[in-house]
Design a protein around this motif. Structure first.
Motif, mmCIF file in Angstrom:
data_model
loop_
_atom_site.group_PDB
_atom_site.id
_atom_site.type_symbol
_atom_site.label_atom_id
_atom_site.label_comp_id
_atom_site.label_asym_id
_atom_site.label_seq_id
_atom_site.Cartn_x
_atom_site.Cartn_y
_atom_site.Cartn_z
ATOM 1 N N GLY A 187 0.548 -1.357 0.051
ATOM 2 C CA GLY A 187 -0.665 0.534 -0.291
ATOM 3 C C GLY A 187 0.793 1.250 -0.160
ATOM 4 O O GLY A 187 -0.020 2.237 0.350
ATOM 5 N N VAL A 188 2.251 1.284 -0.251
ATOM 6 C CA VAL A 188 2.985 2.770 0.038
ATOM 7 C C VAL A 188 2.343 3.036 1.356
ATOM 8 O O VAL A 188 2.038 4.592 0.592
ATOM 9 C CB VAL A 188 3.033 2.739 -1.415
ATOM 10 C CG1 VAL A 188 4.107 3.739 -1.089
ATOM 11 C CG2 VAL A 188 3.241 2.584 -2.413
ATOM 12 N N PRO A 189 3.264 2.957 1.966
ATOM 13 C CA PRO A 189 2.654 3.830 3.472
ATOM 14 C C PRO A 189 3.621 4.846 3.810
ATOM 15 O O PRO A 189 5.038 4.642 2.551
ATOM 16 C CB PRO A 189 3.144 2.619 4.689
ATOM 17 C CG PRO A 189 4.236 1.716 4.144
ATOM 18 C CD PRO A 189 3.846 1.734 2.512
ATOM 19 N N ARG A 190 3.993 5.751 4.413
ATOM 20 C CA ARG A 190 4.310 7.193 4.213
ATOM 21 C C ARG A 190 5.311 6.995 5.717
ATOM 22 O O ARG A 190 6.101 7.686 6.014
ATOM 23 C CB ARG A 190 4.033 8.059 4.569
ATOM 24 C CG ARG A 190 3.118 8.473 2.873
ATOM 25 C CD ARG A 190 2.343 9.943 3.267
ATOM 26 N NE ARG A 190 2.585 10.768 3.745
ATOM 27 C CZ ARG A 190 1.473 11.934 3.794
ATOM 28 N NH1 ARG A 190 0.550 11.967 3.806
ATOM 29 N NH2 ARG A 190 2.307 12.976 4.762
ATOM 30 N N ARG A 191 5.040 5.902 6.138
ATOM 31 C CA ARG A 191 6.131 5.631 7.778
ATOM 32 C C ARG A 191 6.006 3.785 8.340
ATOM 33 O O ARG A 191 4.476 3.904 7.835
ATOM 34 C CB ARG A 191 5.617 7.192 8.577
ATOM 35 C CG ARG A 191 5.896 6.832 9.936
ATOM 36 C CD ARG A 191 5.194 7.609 10.748
ATOM 37 N NE ARG A 191 6.014 7.424 12.091
ATOM 38 C CZ ARG A 191 6.960 7.375 12.874
ATOM 39 N NH1 ARG A 191 7.885 8.588 12.052
ATOM 40 N NH2 ARG A 191 7.389 7.274 14.081
ATOM 41 N N VAL A 192 6.314 3.423 8.341
ATOM 42 C CA VAL A 192 6.272 2.374 9.115
ATOM 43 C C VAL A 192 6.714 2.480 10.008
ATOM 44 O O VAL A 192 7.654 2.726 10.359
ATOM 45 C CB VAL A 192 7.083 1.037 8.118
ATOM 46 C CG1 VAL A 192 7.354 -0.326 8.575
ATOM 47 C CG2 VAL A 192 6.667 1.306 6.889
ATOM 48 N N THR A 193 6.170 1.777 11.085
ATOM 49 C CA THR A 193 6.711 1.938 12.942
ATOM 50 C C THR A 193 6.597 -0.147 13.056
ATOM 51 O O THR A 193 5.095 -0.628 13.107
ATOM 52 C CB THR A 193 5.227 2.091 13.241
ATOM 53 O OG1 THR A 193 5.463 3.356 13.290
ATOM 54 C CG2 THR A 193 6.236 1.639 15.473
ATOM 55 N N LEU A 194 7.634 -0.423 13.209
ATOM 56 C CA LEU A 194 8.352 -1.706 13.556
ATOM 57 C C LEU A 194 7.783 -2.415 15.066
ATOM 58 O O LEU A 194 8.949 -1.037 16.009
ATOM 59 C CB LEU A 194 8.961 -2.032 12.782
ATOM 60 C CG LEU A 194 8.937 -1.885 11.785
ATOM 61 C CD1 LEU A 194 10.849 -2.606 11.456
ATOM 62 C CD2 LEU A 194 8.629 -2.781 11.052
ATOM 63 N N LEU A 195 7.312 -3.089 15.827
ATOM 64 C CA LEU A 195 7.192 -3.832 17.310
ATOM 65 C C LEU A 195 8.104 -4.697 17.071
ATOM 66 O O LEU A 195 7.300 -5.894 16.530
ATOM 67 C CB LEU A 195 6.406 -3.076 17.959
ATOM 68 C CG LEU A 195 5.312 -3.919 19.376
ATOM 69 C CD1 LEU A 195 6.601 -3.515 19.581
ATOM 70 C CD2 LEU A 195 4.002 -3.816 19.738
ATOM 71 N N VAL A 196 9.685 -4.543 17.984
ATOM 72 C CA VAL A 196 9.729 -6.508 18.459
ATOM 73 C C VAL A 196 9.611 -6.001 20.018
ATOM 74 O O VAL A 196 10.563 -5.621 20.776
ATOM 75 C CB VAL A 196 11.501 -5.602 18.185
ATOM 76 C CG1 VAL A 196 11.574 -7.118 18.112
ATOM 77 C CG2 VAL A 196 11.140 -5.473 16.664
ATOM 78 N N GLY A 197 9.471 -7.243 20.241
ATOM 79 C CA GLY A 197 9.696 -7.625 21.311
ATOM 80 C C GLY A 197 11.077 -8.070 22.303
ATOM 81 O O GLY A 197 11.949 -8.481 21.845
ATOM 82 N N PRO A 198 10.795 -8.153 23.591
ATOM 83 C CA PRO A 198 12.318 -8.465 24.388
ATOM 84 C C PRO A 198 12.558 -9.595 23.949
ATOM 85 O O PRO A 198 11.570 -10.521 23.735
ATOM 86 C CB PRO A 198 11.608 -8.280 25.890
ATOM 87 C CG PRO A 198 10.543 -8.771 26.141
ATOM 88 C CD PRO A 198 9.733 -8.062 24.199
ATOM 89 N N GLU A 199 13.631 -10.475 25.164
ATOM 90 C CA GLU A 199 13.884 -11.627 24.854
ATOM 91 C C GLU A 199 12.249 -13.004 25.512
ATOM 92 O O GLU A 199 12.280 -13.693 24.433
ATOM 93 C CB GLU A 199 14.927 -12.090 25.588
ATOM 94 C CG GLU A 199 16.694 -11.840 25.745
ATOM 95 C CD GLU A 199 16.637 -10.145 26.350
ATOM 96 O OE1 GLU A 199 15.617 -9.873 26.537
ATOM 97 O OE2 GLU A 199 17.907 -9.898 26.157
ATOM 98 N N GLY A 200 11.562 -12.529 26.265
ATOM 99 C CA GLY A 200 10.901 -13.520 26.383
ATOM 100 C C GLY A 200 9.540 -13.177 25.795
ATOM 101 O O GLY A 200 8.666 -13.880 25.973
ATOM 102 N N GLY A 201 9.801 -12.380 24.832
ATOM 103 C CA GLY A 201 8.924 -12.065 23.847
ATOM 104 C C GLY A 201 7.453 -11.438 24.184
ATOM 105 O O GLY A 201 7.570 -10.905 25.700
ATOM 106 N N LEU A 202 6.626 -10.820 23.705
ATOM 107 C CA LEU A 202 6.115 -9.979 23.828
ATOM 108 C C LEU A 202 4.573 -10.264 24.744
ATOM 109 O O LEU A 202 4.034 -12.083 24.334
ATOM 110 C CB LEU A 202 4.965 -8.977 23.312
ATOM 111 C CG LEU A 202 5.867 -8.647 22.289
ATOM 112 C CD1 LEU A 202 4.864 -7.386 21.211
ATOM 113 C CD2 LEU A 202 6.071 -6.761 23.087
ATOM 114 N N ALA A 203 4.081 -9.845 26.060
ATOM 115 C CA ALA A 203 2.784 -11.153 26.865
ATOM 116 C C ALA A 203 1.458 -10.902 25.973
ATOM 117 O O ALA A 203 1.638 -10.114 24.767
ATOM 118 C CB ALA A 203 1.995 -10.473 27.527
ATOM 119 N N GLU A 204 0.756 -11.848 25.425
ATOM 120 C CA GLU A 204 -1.141 -11.949 25.018
ATOM 121 C C GLU A 204 -1.759 -10.852 25.220
ATOM 122 O O GLU A 204 -1.543 -10.347 23.533
ATOM 123 C CB GLU A 204 -2.058 -12.986 25.560
ATOM 124 C CG GLU A 204 -0.801 -14.374 24.826
ATOM 125 C CD GLU A 204 -2.218 -15.568 24.992
ATOM 126 O OE1 GLU A 204 -3.403 -15.342 25.594
ATOM 127 O OE2 GLU A 204 -1.569 -16.524 25.266
#
Lengths: 251, 251
Positions: A187-204
């Motif tokens: 979709g050709v975004p104008r901005r992309v935000t990435l979320l990356v969890g810590p060692e144990g992952g993100l909580a549900e």
């Protein structure tokens, strides 16, 4: 190849005064003399021609020419990174800076093992990350030193209102949805935000909240990444797909 | 998530005997008892059901069931990596293993700063890389420990005859050709070989020789990568494009 980056505090309009390691680099290593010129990025990321105006025993004064016009870059990529243990964030900052990320938002998530609770800890870390980002930008000839914000709770970062044309992605090790990264970026975004969890992952409940706030889950491969590899992997593949946007179309 | 990987030397047909840290992990950490079963990868990468046959004071004997059938993977990715300085190769091995690379070929190139000249140096390093690769495979739940060959001169690696369906790419910081990675990978190769230079880059004549031997030059971004970032970046983007091959077509 190396492009010198002016520290923000050194610059005062059309002039800059440098001391310490920058003085050493320009005067002792590059051996620039009064009147010589070189290219640098200013703190805002613009390319500036600099002229050595004067050299003292432990400082060098520069005269800066107005910013040069540059081709516009692609969409900015921001990384919301849940703080990993120990010094791993140093490597993440260095590598994602090389990958061209424009903004890094360190966050405390439920399984973050780093709390930076000692007095002065946060200030020292943020200062350190900013210095690493500046050096990495310089070494990679990048055009802009990424902005690094003060660490904040994950909820604060998730609840920030989405910008126009912003695409939000959460990298997750379990395949939560059928979507591919190519489909998400088509979709050709104008901005992309990435979320990356810590060692144990993100909580549900953190993943659920991110999805509520518009983050699309993305999985690459069937692998469990260490968080420092996941961050660069995510930044690298997003950057490549954006840069090659003319070379592919969604199937 | 973690899949145990059997060290090659421990396995003897349908049985294996483990000592040292593997013994410690299975018996002391996982607290497996005689008769219990768990899944492991054998040295060839196949998924095997293992049963604890007996436990001694410092060893554990396993009984292995025949390999399980698995869905076939995509094309294998091999990395020819010019040896960087110091311990950077450790990080490269760890990260590209996480990215799913199947084979790593360390080479000495003209600007490689590492020669591994001391007696016993090469053996120790190769052994260390293989251990790192095994641990990284285990931690990331990967299906196959990458093969790591003894270091050899770059020419030796370049002159190896291309396999059927092999795509050869050399990652280079200057844009030598107009091609995109998407265009290069659109042909659905059966195997992809990546060549990544050392800190100082590849020498011109090395790039020329690589091109003669069928390596297509690929540039991502306008940046100068540190070699340890370049290797993961290259492996990551190639892996992503291959894994999402159904999701895109060349423009």
């Amino acid at each position: 190849m190396r492009v010198f980056v002016l520290p923000g505090e050194a610059q005062d309009g059309g002039a800059a005064e440098l001391r310490g390691r920058d003085f050493h680099y320009l005067v002792r290593v590059l051996r620039l003399a009064v009147g010589e010129r070189f290219q640098a990025r200013d703190a805002g990321g613009a390319l500036r021609a600099c002229r050595i105006a004067s050299i003292g025993a432990d400082f060098v004064r520069l005269q800066l020419e107005p910013p040069e016009a540059e081709e516009p870059g692609g969409p900015a990529v921001a990384l919301i990174q849940a703080l990993p243990k120990g010094r791993k964030m140093d490597q993440i900052v260095r590598q994602v800076t090389e990958a061209g990320v424009a903004e890094i938002v360190p966050v405390f998530s439920r399984f973050s093992l780093s709390r930076l609770d000692e007095p002065g800890d946060r200030e020292r870390r943020v200062e350190r990350w900013r210095r690493i980002a500046r050096e990495a930008t310089q070494q990679s000839g990048g055009s802009r030193v990424p902005l690094i914000s003060e660490p904040l709770p994950l909820e604060g970062a998730l609840d920030a209102p989405a910008q126009e044309g912003e695409l939000r992605l959460v990298f997750h090790q379990e395949r939560l949805a059928a979507g591919s990264l190519h489909a998400a970026l088509a979709g050709v975004p104008r901005r992309v935000t990435l979320l990356v969890g810590p060692e144990g992952g993100l909580a549900e409940e953190e993943v659920a909240r991110a999805r509520e706030r518009g983050f699309q889950p993305i999985t690459i491969g069937r692998r469990v990444w260490r968080t420092e590899t996941a961050a660069l992997f995510a930044a690298a593949v997003v950057q490549c797909l954006l840069e090659e946007r003319e070379a592919w179309k969604p199937a």
